[in-house]
Design a protein around this motif. Structure first.
Motif, PDB file in Angstrom:
ATOM      1  N   UNK A 166      63.787 -39.947 -83.769  1.00  0.00           N
ATOM      2  CA  UNK A 166      64.651 -39.722 -84.928  1.00  0.00           C
ATOM      3  C   UNK A 166      64.917 -41.047 -85.628  1.00  0.00           C
ATOM      4  N   UNK A 167      65.206 -42.074 -84.844  1.00  0.00           N
ATOM      5  CA  UNK A 167      65.431 -43.402 -85.422  1.00  0.00           C
ATOM      6  C   UNK A 167      64.181 -43.887 -86.159  1.00  0.00           C
ATOM      7  N   UNK A 168      63.013 -43.680 -85.552  1.00  0.00           N
ATOM      8  CA  UNK A 168      61.761 -44.097 -86.184  1.00  0.00           C
ATOM      9  C   UNK A 168      61.503 -43.385 -87.494  1.00  0.00           C
ATOM     10  N   UNK A 169      61.788 -42.081 -87.534  1.00  0.00           N
ATOM     11  CA  UNK A 169      61.593 -41.315 -88.767  1.00  0.00           C
ATOM     12  C   UNK A 169      62.553 -41.785 -89.849  1.00  0.00           C
ATOM     13  N   UNK A 170      63.775 -42.095 -89.468  1.00  0.00           N
ATOM     14  CA  UNK A 170      64.767 -42.576 -90.433  1.00  0.00           C
ATOM     15  C   UNK A 170      64.345 -43.924 -91.035  1.00  0.00           C
ATOM     16  N   UNK A 171      63.738 -44.760 -90.217  1.00  0.00           N
ATOM     17  CA  UNK A 171      63.310 -46.073 -90.701  1.00  0.00           C
ATOM     18  C   UNK A 171      62.154 -45.956 -91.697  1.00  0.00           C
ATOM     19  N   UNK A 172      61.354 -44.889 -91.557  1.00  0.00           N
ATOM     20  CA  UNK A 172      60.175 -44.715 -92.419  1.00  0.00           C
ATOM     21  C   UNK A 172      60.436 -43.830 -93.632  1.00  0.00           C
ATOM     22  N   UNK A 173      61.578 -43.131 -93.645  1.00  0.00           N
ATOM     23  CA  UNK A 173      61.809 -42.159 -94.708  1.00  0.00           C
ATOM     24  C   UNK A 173      63.288 -42.020 -95.038  1.00  0.00           C
ATOM     25  N   UNK A 174      63.565 -41.747 -96.309  1.00  0.00           N
ATOM     26  CA  UNK A 174      64.912 -41.412 -96.766  1.00  0.00           C
ATOM     27  C   UNK A 174      65.048 -39.907 -96.958  1.00  0.00           C
ATOM     28  N   UNK A 175      63.988 -39.171 -96.619  1.00  0.00           N
ATOM     29  CA  UNK A 175      63.982 -37.731 -96.842  1.00  0.00           C
ATOM     30  C   UNK A 175      64.649 -36.952 -95.724  1.00  0.00           C
ATOM     31  N   UNK A 176      64.421 -35.646 -95.734  1.00  0.00           N
ATOM     32  CA  UNK A 176      65.055 -34.732 -94.772  1.00  0.00           C
ATOM     33  C   UNK A 176      64.205 -34.653 -93.507  1.00  0.00           C
ATOM     34  N   UNK A 177      64.850 -34.886 -92.365  1.00  0.00           N
ATOM     35  CA  UNK A 177      64.171 -34.860 -91.076  1.00  0.00           C
ATOM     36  C   UNK A 177      64.832 -33.819 -90.168  1.00  0.00           C
ATOM     37  N   UNK A 178      64.023 -32.925 -89.622  1.00  0.00           N
ATOM     38  CA  UNK A 178      64.511 -31.920 -88.691  1.00  0.00           C
ATOM     39  C   UNK A 178      63.864 -32.075 -87.328  1.00  0.00           C
ATOM     40  N   UNK A 179      64.326 -31.274 -86.381  1.00  0.00           N
ATOM     41  CA  UNK A 179      63.730 -31.260 -85.049  1.00  0.00           C
ATOM     42  C   UNK A 179      63.555 -29.819 -84.601  1.00  0.00           C
ATOM     43  N   UNK A 180      62.386 -29.532 -84.019  1.00  0.00           N
ATOM     44  CA  UNK A 180      62.111 -28.212 -83.463  1.00  0.00           C
ATOM     45  C   UNK A 180      62.337 -28.263 -81.964  1.00  0.00           C
ATOM     46  N   UNK A 181      63.222 -27.396 -81.479  1.00  0.00           N
ATOM     47  CA  UNK A 181      63.533 -27.335 -80.046  1.00  0.00           C
ATOM     48  C   UNK A 181      63.422 -25.884 -79.584  1.00  0.00           C
ATOM     49  N   UNK A 182      62.567 -25.650 -78.588  1.00  0.00           N
ATOM     50  CA  UNK A 182      62.324 -24.304 -78.085  1.00  0.00           C
ATOM     51  C   UNK A 182      63.491 -23.829 -77.228  1.00  0.00           C
ATOM     52  N   UNK A 183      64.014 -22.652 -77.564  1.00  0.00           N
ATOM     53  CA  UNK A 183      65.122 -22.088 -76.807  1.00  0.00           C
ATOM     54  C   UNK A 183      64.774 -21.907 -75.331  1.00  0.00           C
ATOM     55  N   UNK A 184      63.513 -21.598 -75.052  1.00  0.00           N
ATOM     56  CA  UNK A 184      63.105 -21.242 -73.696  1.00  0.00           C
ATOM     57  C   UNK A 184      62.950 -22.430 -72.755  1.00  0.00           C
ATOM     58  N   UNK A 185      62.977 -23.659 -73.287  1.00  0.00           N
ATOM     59  CA  UNK A 185      62.691 -24.788 -72.392  1.00  0.00           C
ATOM     60  C   UNK A 185      63.921 -25.206 -71.599  1.00  0.00           C
ATOM     61  N   UNK A 186      63.665 -25.828 -70.469  1.00  0.00           N
ATOM     62  CA  UNK A 186      64.747 -26.376 -69.663  1.00  0.00           C
ATOM     63  C   UNK A 186      65.503 -27.444 -70.428  1.00  0.00           C
ATOM     64  N   UNK A 187      66.788 -27.561 -70.145  1.00  0.00           N
ATOM     65  CA  UNK A 187      67.644 -28.602 -70.731  1.00  0.00           C
ATOM     66  C   UNK A 187      67.753 -28.503 -72.243  1.00  0.00           C
ATOM     67  N   UNK A 188      67.604 -27.295 -72.762  1.00  0.00           N
ATOM     68  CA  UNK A 188      67.696 -27.045 -74.201  1.00  0.00           C
ATOM     69  C   UNK A 188      69.013 -27.571 -74.775  1.00  0.00           C
ATOM     70  N   UNK A 189      70.117 -27.251 -74.111  1.00  0.00           N
ATOM     71  CA  UNK A 189      71.424 -27.660 -74.627  1.00  0.00           C
ATOM     72  C   UNK A 189      71.548 -29.177 -74.671  1.00  0.00           C
ATOM     73  N   UNK A 190      71.075 -29.841 -73.645  1.00  0.00           N
ATOM     74  CA  UNK A 190      71.128 -31.297 -73.591  1.00  0.00           C
ATOM     75  C   UNK A 190      70.353 -31.909 -74.750  1.00  0.00           C
ATOM     76  N   UNK A 191      69.159 -31.389 -75.003  1.00  0.00           N
ATOM     77  CA  UNK A 191      68.312 -31.954 -76.053  1.00  0.00           C
ATOM     78  C   UNK A 191      68.891 -31.676 -77.449  1.00  0.00           C
ATOM     79  N   UNK A 192      69.452 -30.491 -77.656  1.00  0.00           N
ATOM     80  CA  UNK A 192      70.090 -30.188 -78.937  1.00  0.00           C
ATOM     81  C   UNK A 192      71.244 -31.159 -79.185  1.00  0.00           C
ATOM     82  N   UNK A 193      72.073 -31.345 -78.175  1.00  0.00           N
ATOM     83  CA  UNK A 193      73.232 -32.241 -78.327  1.00  0.00           C
ATOM     84  C   UNK A 193      72.800 -33.672 -78.616  1.00  0.00           C
TER      85      UNK A 193
END
Length: 349
Positions: free
Chosen positions: A72-99
């Protein structure tokens, strides 16, 4: 046809194009920032995102958390645009990664591979937008009604059809026998559902179509069916900016229509992939002994699956023989290009 802006809450993308999250490691900060710089929405895949970390095999969870922050930090350094993240509900530690993504002030989280029922709670008191991926109006209604109990509506909805790459939200037999509804039909049905919620709550919830989209004509037809924008994944793989190894990109460029496969993934879902030696051998060999478990999916019965999905995906993105997911109509992606060229072609074709 001139494409309109895509507004998701207080976020405005100049182009109605979202780059689909592709894991493992296909869409990281390089690809996401390039798409954002062209006026679309760039998306980092959070699936086993820490695979390059030297400590990944021993401590995959910690490696993934560090990589979420760094990408996320790397994308911010390269762009001023909109950056999202795709996180699969089914994976382990989903809540941790979202947070962790929310902590890093990601603009939006796109979440599928299951019903992301808890997502509103995980982004509470943040500015992060949340966007579920659905494969039917029925699934969309279930998610929205569960989110309303948490005083939240989706900021947008991605409708993923049967021509998408990777794991699919349809029955294996229906995909094989071409019994699934088309993305145009699904878009129209979800749009009709969404309009009811928009009128009831005086909000705007964009509907984003995804799966097998390759041309400006495809986009125009989907917008006529009610789409507010499109999510494109595979079309960005053979680009200079894509984070995968060139061998991975060449697999796309060299693939024929006969190399498109619908497989039963080790995670228990049908998936669309490209024929590789790894995949052919694994499916013929039956269950293999898996020495290292990367703890990517809950309840993984690693003694009774033909291959480790993490190993297959990581090998492929590193340029070795492995598991390569791809959307339909792969034969149209037959040369190296750039993100700018892909988007210009879509706009002016």
């Amino acid at each position: 046809m001139k494409f309109s802006e895509l507004k998701i809450g207080d976020l405005t993308a100049r182009l109605p194009i979202i780059q689909g999250g592709m894991g493992v490691g296909i869409s990281l900060s390089s690809l996401a920032s390039a798409v954002a710089n062209e006026g679309g929405i760039g998306v980092i895949s959070g699936v086993q995102i820490g695979f390059r970390d030297p400590d990944f095999a021993k401590n995959p969870i910690e490696a993934n958390v560090r990589a979420i922050k760094n990408e996320i930090k790397g994308a911010r350094e390269k762009s001023k645009g909109i950056i999202g993240m795709n996180l699969m509900t089914a994976m382990n530690n989903y809540e941790l990664y979202v947070k962790e993504a929310v902590k890093e002030k990601i603009d939006l989280i796109i979440s599928g591979a299951g019903l992301p029922i808890l997502l509103p709670k995980l982004v509470k008191d943040s500015s992060t937008k949340i966007v579920p991926i659905v494969s039917s109006a029925k699934a969309c209604k279930i998610i929205i009604n569960s989110w309303l109990k948490q005083d939240k509506l989706p900021d947008a909805v991605v409708v993923e059809g049967p021509l998408a790459g990777g794991h699919l939200g349809f029955k294996f037999e229906d995909i094989i026998e071409n019994k699934c509804k088309s993305i145009k039909e699904l878009t129209a049905e979800v749009k009709e559902l969404i309009i009811g919620y928009e009128q009831r709550y005086s909000v705007k919830i964009p509907v984003i179509s995804a799966g097998g989209i390759r041309t400006k004509k495809d986009i125009e037809e989907l917008m006529a069916a009610g789409s507010d924008g499109v999510q494109l994944g595979s079309i960005f793989v053979p680009t200079v900016e894509c984070d995968a190894h060139d061998n991975f990109k060449l697999a796309y460029i060299n693939a024929s229509a006969e190399d498109e496969l619908i497989i039963k993934s080790p995670v228990g879902m049908p998936a669309r992939a490209i024929r590789t030696n790894f995949l052919t051998k694994s499916l013929k060999a039956g269950c293999n002994t898996i020495k290292t478990c990367y703890k990517c999916m809950p309840n993984c019965d690693f003694n009774n699956i033909p291959y480790c999905i993490s190993v297959g995906l990581i090998n492929a993105v590193e340029g070795k023989d492995g598991l390569i997911f791809a959307g339909a109509n792969i034969k149209s992606l037959n040369k190296f290009t750039t993100v700018k060229e892909v988007i210009n072609k879509l706009l002016h074709e």
